[in-house]
Design a protein around this motif. Sequence first.
Motif: not given
Length: 381
Positions: A9-10, A52, A150, A154
Amino acid sequence: MAFENSRQSLVPSFLYTSPASKNLFDVGALAPRNRTLPLASSNGGRPKSFMIPSPSEPGKVALFSPTYYAACTVGGILCCGLTHMAVTPLDLVKCNMQIDPAKYKSISSGFGVLLKEQGVKGFFRGWVPTLLGYSAQGACKYGFYEFFKKYYSDIAGPEYAAKYKTLIYLAGSASAELIADVALCPMEAVKVRVQTQPGFARGLSDGLPKFVKSEGALGLYKGLVPLWGRQIPSKQRTSKPPIFRNINQNDTMMKFASFETIVEMLYKYAIPTPKDQCSKSLQLGVSFAGGYVAGIFCAIVSHPADNLVSFLNNSKGATVGDAVKKLGLWGLFTRGLPLRIVMIGTLTGAQWGIYDGFKVFVGLPTTGGVTPAPTTSPAKV
């Protein structure tokens, strides 16, 4: 190994931590083996799209899923709507001190005047638009803050999101506030008019139609631009002083960014036990303490805009120039400030406590924590 790294996940792990954080954010171990992998494009073999994965625990809400954002939205409704309704008496005195300082000279005398003229029931005038307006604002403010936090993480990637985390908090909170103020503004306009003009209306049911009849539907949004803290609408005769620009964004940005920073510092310097080993009650106590201190900061930053919004919503056709002439620049910054510091500090502390308490209730970790050093080693290909 390349495929395992591609699933990472970023979102940096510091955004959320829980007692099972070490395993919870091991995305490579949690991702199903049939997870859709990056699709190579003809443009240099770069990923065309990617998925993700959202870490989760059995029976609990998966992070960054639709259910997660719905939970954050509900938490925002509870923490903002209930707390603002609870401090309606303080808000009522504060608004009247801003509008009529000659009559409401101090906090104690303000309560005395209201009690003498309107009785105990007068302390809760306008509680319905307060509850509805700030519930709508809380839903948008906290729900969209989680989304934009988030989203911008990202975009930045894990290394830069960790390095520039404060900018992530600021950008996410400012974006959320733009939307939240649109939801709040109509109810705020009715609330201020009901609270500061005795005899105007009993509450929302008769106050809203009377307000619309008097100033039109667009009149409900007369205070939107001051809430946004940008520029005064073109129909105003005077330009907005530079001190008011972006001031309400600064309120929310201060509230969220300072909270995240204060909580991080508390876990890093004041509490000897790592966050993932602290009890839930201690973590919620940290959330309340961090929120209270953050509330003091944002009360000071946003107070001129708060005075301005109260003045404009109370007086038909009033301009910023009228407010400055009547209150003065010093009055815009200081009138009603001590009461607002107490009110906003308590509000913000309670809001973060309720918000994180609801997140714990649905199985989510509390907000904030210690930031680990960002990983800079390149992924294997």
